[in-house]
Enzyme design. Structure first.
Site, PDB file in Angstrom:
ATOM      1  N   SER A 234       0.843  -1.189   0.000  1.00 42.45           N
ATOM      2  CA  SER A 234       0.000   0.000   0.000  1.00 42.45           C
ATOM      3  C   SER A 234       0.879   1.240   0.000  1.00 42.45           C
ATOM      4  O   SER A 234       2.064   1.185   0.339  1.00 42.45           O
ATOM      5  CB  SER A 234      -0.894   0.023   1.241  1.00 42.45           C
ATOM      6  OG  SER A 234      -0.142   0.390   2.387  1.00 42.45           O
ATOM      7  N   ASP A 235       0.317   2.376  -0.366  1.00 38.97           N
ATOM      8  CA  ASP A 235       1.003   3.627  -0.120  1.00 38.97           C
ATOM      9  C   ASP A 235       0.834   3.962   1.366  1.00 38.97           C
ATOM     10  O   ASP A 235       0.075   3.314   2.090  1.00 38.97           O
ATOM     11  CB  ASP A 235       0.458   4.737  -1.018  1.00 38.97           C
ATOM     12  CG  ASP A 235       1.527   5.778  -1.341  1.00 38.97           C
ATOM     13  OD1 ASP A 235       2.447   5.955  -0.523  1.00 38.97           O
ATOM     14  OD2 ASP A 235       1.437   6.418  -2.404  1.00 38.97           O
TER      15      ASP A 235
END
Length: 310
Positions: A234-235
């Site tokens: 994920s960011d």
């Protein structure tokens, strides 16, 4: 708990980072300086129960010690070989300080100059973006990830992050599937075809579904159509932000949504660490999904040679 730890990334500056490494509750970190990273690696290998090495990551975007033009500036040269060489030099310098994973290249097509992150990509042209993204992957990774002078690349932000309405970061994206597939997805596919080891999901929502919880992007296109075998991360905070988007009721629901949609590793936040064990116990997340993600993380560490030379 230790499996979930491999799916969780820590921040080196958090006061509980060393304790988390010792307990096996994080499997990767964002780098700080060379001595600190190596001290934490020693804790992981010598003091945790399983001795699984950490994967040390950093934003090596356009150089590490030697600084090259920003990616948009490199794009103006129309020279993939030059871009590949710059990435190769950056990889060598970063690897000398035990960084083995970079969050680059960014291949978001950006056609609205109000979007600040346009500087981090190659601009508005799909073909050029594809060519330069693949070149950076080759430069960072070399021919063999176990080469100690190369590092794993992470193509970002998947997908259509550069099309945020009004050029406003984190904003919504609304587009037809034809535009998505013709304009915004080809650079990512080019990087997958170049052998990129990892992919970062985006912050934005695409047609109402945030990228970090989007099985169409992460399962159908990435895994089923493109046959991508690597790690999806994920960011920063993006799993927790599924709650902010309003698509998950709380962090527990967000953790289940992100993992089952296809996000293997959560960056920074502890949504996975705090909730996945309960979700497995409640039969809301299959253990097979956990195992598949852990297997991808361990395979990447193995391919990087970390078990032989942490």
């Amino acid at each position: 708990k230790e499996k979930i730890g491999q799916l969780s990334q820590g921040q080196i500056y958090r006061p509980d980072c060393e304790k988390s490494v010792r307990e096996g509750s994080i499997g990767s970190i964002i780098a700080g300086n060379r001595p600190t990273s190596n001290d934490l690696q020693r804790v992981a290998v010598e003091q945790s129960r399983l001795g699984i090495p950490l994967l040390v990551a950093y934003d090596v975007i356009h150089g590490y010690r030697t600084i090259f033009p920003i990616p948009l500036g490199q794009a103006a040269a129309w020279n993939p070989k030059l871009t590949e060489e710059a990435a190769r030099i950056a990889a060598r310098e970063a690897a000398s300080e035990w960084i083995r994973w970079t969050y680059a290249p960014m291949v978001d097509i950006a056609r609205d100059p109000r979007w600040g992150r346009i500087a981090e990509g190659s601009g508005e042209d799909t073909y050029l973006d594809s060519a330069l993204g693949a070149a950076m992957v080759r430069g960072f990774q070399g021919k063999n990830l176990s080469d100690p002078e190369h590092i794993a690349a992470c193509v970002k932000h998947y997908a259509a992050y550069g099309a945020a309405e009004g050029g406003r970061d984190y904003n919504t994206v609304d587009m037809s599937e034809r535009t998505l597939r013709d304009v915004y997805l080809p650079p990512f596919e080019a990087c997958v075809n170049a052998g990129v080891a990892t992919i970062m999901s985006a912050f934005d929502e695409l047609n109402g579904i945030p990228a970090a919880g989007n099985p169409f992007l992460l399962r159908q296109v990435l895994r089923d159509e493109w046959k991508f075998k690597g790690v999806v991360i994920s960011d920063a905070d993006a799993v927790h932000e599924l709650v902010v988007h309003g698509i998950s009721a709380d962090d527990k629901a967000a953790a289940g949504m992100a993992l089952t949609a296809g996000v293997d590793v959560e960056m920074f936040t502890a949504t996975y660490r705090s909730n996945l064990e309960a979700l497995v116990a409640e039969d809301k997340v299959p253990m097979q999904v956990i195992d598949d993600s852990v297997r991808r993380v361990l395979r990447l560490k193995w391919e990087l040679g970390l078990f032989d030379k942490p």
